[in-house]
Design a protein around this motif. Structure first.
Motif, PDB file in Angstrom:
ATOM      1  N   LYS A 200      -8.720  15.686  -3.268  1.00 20.17           N
ATOM      2  CA  LYS A 200      -8.481  16.453  -2.044  1.00 20.17           C
ATOM      3  C   LYS A 200      -7.632  15.669  -1.050  1.00 20.17           C
ATOM      4  O   LYS A 200      -7.828  14.480  -0.854  1.00 20.17           O
ATOM      5  N   GLU A 201      -6.714  16.388  -0.432  1.00 21.26           N
ATOM      6  CA  GLU A 201      -5.769  15.734   0.462  1.00 21.26           C
ATOM      7  C   GLU A 201      -6.475  15.080   1.643  1.00 21.26           C
ATOM      8  O   GLU A 201      -6.122  13.966   2.034  1.00 21.26           O
ATOM      9  N   TRP A 202      -7.470  15.736   2.195  1.00 22.79           N
ATOM     10  CA  TRP A 202      -8.120  15.137   3.379  1.00 22.79           C
ATOM     11  C   TRP A 202      -8.785  13.819   3.026  1.00 22.79           C
ATOM     12  O   TRP A 202      -8.864  12.912   3.862  1.00 22.79           O
ATOM     13  N   TYR A 205      -6.181  11.100   3.228  1.00 21.54           N
ATOM     14  CA  TYR A 205      -5.956  10.691   4.620  1.00 21.54           C
ATOM     15  C   TYR A 205      -7.140   9.890   5.163  1.00 21.54           C
ATOM     16  O   TYR A 205      -6.966   8.880   5.850  1.00 21.54           O
TER      17      TYR A 205
END
Lengths: 448, 379
Positions: A200-202, A205
């Motif tokens: 997942k991208e989050w 980050y």
């Protein structure tokens, strides 16, 4: 003067003693691990050529005797742990370990450099003052108190490692694009629980920002007493996580162990007491109170060394090209896990008299590890080009030119041409001057 | 005392932090059960597609062609004639073409047997073949005998013994040279044995263990097969078929190093078949139909949705097409192409080379797969 007052401040010798024992043990096991994986043969005996550091071309593997270097490292690290002939052991370890690291820069790792730095510092510190065979055998070595700056020197070193690693992450690739974690994390899809999350991208980050914040904050959390345990807890979680996610060997454990130095002397005293009890060692109670005649030389050397450490990572500012692209001033700066860089370098050898040319199959000269490192780092490319020129000139009988067509992909960008294919690398000399034959980077990475 | 209080407080904080992590992980794990398929690229589906729709059918087809070649060689050696020589040649060509679709899968049994090398090391060692034919003693499984067997050796035996077909047939009709008949049959049956062994292994237990090895480590099937594929593309296809004969790795061109040197007819067809097979594998195209399943292409497209990068799979496919159209300009006889107009060869090499960069640098970086996995620490 305040500074003089600081220099006269004392602290218990226990911190340094515990640090010495754990450092020695870590080095002992990491050397053993290196030997047992057969890496000596693979990395230092099998290859046909070795990539030297600029100015250290005279340091080379010793053929089959390279094993002797590792055996010496093994023995000296054990002697460091038990504190026997400490001063000699640490000097031998430092020289031996650093020699090994200088043999081929293909294997450069920040944590090897960190070990060299630490062992250099420890040469000048009385780490055998307590809980050592030296102190047991010779009571005059025994000391309960040592100058406070002895311990602080190591803390400063650790501070630099973490804080500079954090500063290095303050760039647009890391913070804005979550690169290279966006490439690296999804490949851990087969981990239980985490595997799905890492897609997942989050999460990419969160790891990027969390990692930067961690590096910048952790030295302060460890220095400040109320947050020390919390800081140490983060140290453990962070380094265990990195050791699960990335192939970084013993480094996480070296860092976890090193962070213990921030704890109070009482903690280390207890540790020594408990270990002594466990090993049924008789405690030494006749500790001499007499103040040692302290030479100013160690203080001067350590001070200078730490000053260099503070300045060295900034040398990249002297080069105007993108640091990640040219890597001029990249090493020895605690830039850890910042880049995903892949490259391909196709060398062309031209016989200038006949005008004939042919391409090189890199596998004929390099191991796949060396080829991987060579294809993305200009100083490797240049050194290899010189090697090829020498190899094909047949002792200078032929006039050889070497060209390279190379491509490098950095942090998920599409590959771009890397080295000017029209430059005869055989004519270029290595130096610390900017390498004009590196093509410019078609993008901008903002930040430190 | 104060220290103890703060210690306790931070310890509690620590535990809260840890349980938050665990909680976050476990809830997303529970909730993510249904979304797993859309969130994650399904590597196991890719492995199934590779095994069931590409590799096994390709090996099957190859095995059938090889069996036909063995049959034709038996017929030819029992009653040598120009007609039977022609049909053997055509069976050899079909099998050789079918081989281009399995050559890249040097994994499992194929890797163990050194499949690709035993079937296709060229140039073939003519002198050694002649010695062996004369002495009638040879053991094809010896590593030193790699260059006296496989398709290139058959090429010599059916195309290279003499100038005319009549003269070639004469070699198999003469009492003085009976060794040729046995040697030729041994060549074809050895290929059949190897092909059958690999096929049986895939149809037996290997398929399941291949598909099950979904881990991201160097021993996982994705990492291994991708490395095999790239090695094949770079060394066997790009360098072997074009680069080496075109002389890009030597001071002068080496026309005698083309594939199917003696036939003078099928070199280009083999090249085109190899490019097509590579492209089809990249796209996950089924061997028996036009359907495309999970593949390196769809994997790259999936990762691109996270990364918002360049459309790498389109660039790679485009480069396959460009390489193919450059290859189509070549003469059927690649050796003749080298000696008459080598620039067409080097132009084809350049296009094939461009895809090495895209596959080996860009694709591997995107997939986070190590080249020839290096067993050392990183930082």
């Amino acid at each position: 003067m305040n500074f003089n007052a600081y220099l006269n401040k004392e602290t218990k010798a226990a911190n340094l003693a515990v640090f010495r024992v754990l450092f020695g043990l870590m080095m002992f096991f990491s050397t053993l691990r290196f030997l047992s994986y057969g890496w000596v043969d693979k990395l230092y005996i099998q290859p046909k050529l070795f990539f030297s550091y600029y100015g250290f071309e005279w340091i080379r593997p010793l053929g089959v005797y390279t094993y002797a270097l590792f055996i010496i490292c093994l023995i000296s690290s054990f002697l460091i742990a038990i504190g026997y002939k400490y001063r000699y052991s640490i000097i031998i370890f430092f020289l031996c370990f650093t020699y090994i690291e200088l043999m081929d820069k293909t294997t450069y790792l920040n944590h090897y450099y960190f070990v060299s730095c630490l062992s250099f510092l420890m040469i000048f510190l009385p780490a055998n003052g307590r809980f050592s065979l030296d102190a047991y055998l010779d009571n005059s070595i025994n000391q309960e108190y040592i100058p406070k700056w002895n311990v602080d020197g190591i803390k400063v070193m650790l501070f630099i490692v973490y804080f500079y690693a954090g500063l290095a992450k303050l760039n647009s690739d890391w913070l804005v694009d979550a690169m290279p974690l966006k490439i690296w994390l999804p490949s851990n899809y087969d981990l239980p629980i985490l595997g799905n999350l890492l897609q997942k991208e989050w999460v990419h980050y969160a790891f990027s920002w969390g990692g930067a914040l961690y590096d910048l904050m952790i030295p302060f959390l460890l220095l400040y007493k109320p947050t020390r345990w919390f800081g140490f807890f983060l140290v453990v979680v962070f380094h265990l996580l990195t050791s699960i996610l990335f192939p970084i060997g013993v480094f996480p454990f070296v860092m976890i162990v090193s962070a213990l130095i921030f704890f109070d002397s009482s903690f280390h005293e207890k540790l020594i007491a408990k270990t002594s009890k466990l090993l049924k060692l008789k405690p030494l109670d006749n500790i001499t109170a007499k103040q040692k005649t302290t030479s100013k030389i160690p203080l001067f050397i350590i001070g200078l060394f730490l000053l260099i450490q503070l300045l060295l990572p900034w040398r990249y500012l002297l080069y105007k090209n993108e640091l990640f692209w040219t890597e001029e001033g990249y090493r020895f700066s605690w830039r850890v896990m910042l880049m995903e860089k892949a490259g391909y370098a196709q060398f062309k050898v031209v016989d200038k008299t006949s005008g004939k040319s042919f391409l090189i199959n890199n596998n004929d000269f390099l191991t796949s590890f060396q080829e991987k490192q060579m294809s993305t780092q200009p100083d490797f490319i240049l050194q290899y080009a010189h090697y090829l020129a020498d190899h094909f000139s047949k002792n200078g009988k032929k006039d050889i030119a070497v060209y390279v067509e190379s491509y490098v992909a950095l942090n998920g960008r599409l590959s771009q041409p890397y080295v000017d294919p029209n430059v005869d690398l055989a004519k270029e000399k290595d130096s610390f001057a900017p390498k004009k034959w590196i093509l410019s980077f078609n993008d901008e990475i903002k930040g430190l | 005392m104060l220290q103890n209080v703060s210690m306790k407080r931070t310890k509690v904080l620590g535990f809260i932090f840890l349980s938050l992590i665990v909680f976050a992980c476990s809830t997303s794990d529970n909730g993510g059960g249904t979304s797993e398929v859309e969130d994650n690229f399904n590597r196991s589906a890719m492995l199934v597609n590779w095994a069931d729709n590409i590799i096994i059918p390709a090996h099957n087809a190859f095995n059938i062609e090889v069996a036909a070649m063995v049959q034709a060689s038996t017929v030819f050696t029992e009653s040598p004639s120009e007609v039977n020589l022609q049909s053997l040649r055509s069976a050899w060509k079909n099998a050789y073409l079918a081989f281009q679709s399995v050559s890249m899968f040097e994994i499992g049994k194929a890797e163990e047997l050194n499949f690709r090398n035993r079937l296709n090391v060229y140039p073939t060692d003519v002198q050694k073949i002649e010695e062996n034919v004369a002495s009638n003693t040879y053991n094809f499984s010896l590593p030193s005998n790699i260059a006296i067997q496989g398709f290139p050796a058959i090429d010599y035996m059916i195309n290279g013994l003499a100038e005319t077909d009549a003269e070639i047939v004469a070699y198999y009709n003469s009492d003085a040279t009976t060794g040729y008949n046995g040697y030729l049959n041994k060549l074809t049956t050895t290929i059949l044995e190897l092909s059958t062994t690999v096929l049986n292994d895939w149809e037996g237990s290997y398929r399941n263990s291949f598909v099950a090895a979904t881990s991201s480590s160097a021993t996982g099937s994705v990492d291994k097969l991708v490395n095999d594929f790239l090695f094949y593309y770079e060394k066997s296809l790009r360098a072997g078929k074009i680069g080496i004969p075109a002389g890009v790795f030597s001071a002068d061109p080496l026309p005698e190093k083309v594939e199917a040197f003696y036939s003078k007819e099928i070199g280009k067809d083999l090249l085109l078949a190899a490019i097509t097979a590579s492209k089809d594998f990249f796209n996950g195209k089924s061997f028996t139909s036009t359907t495309e399943g999970e593949s390196l292409k769809s994997y790259l497209d999936f990762l691109n949705t996270i990364k918002n990068g360049d459309d790498l799979s389109a660039l790679i496919n485009n480069q396959f097409n460009v390489s193919k159209s450059k290859a189509e300009e070549l003469l059927n006889d690649l050796a003749l192409q080298v000696t008459t107009d080598n620039s067409k060869m080097t132009a084809t090499y350049d296009e094939l080379q461009r895809n090495v960069i895209l596959l080996k640098v860009d694709m591997l970086q995107a997939l986070s797969i190590n080249v020839d996995f290096v067993d050392a620490d990183g930082d």
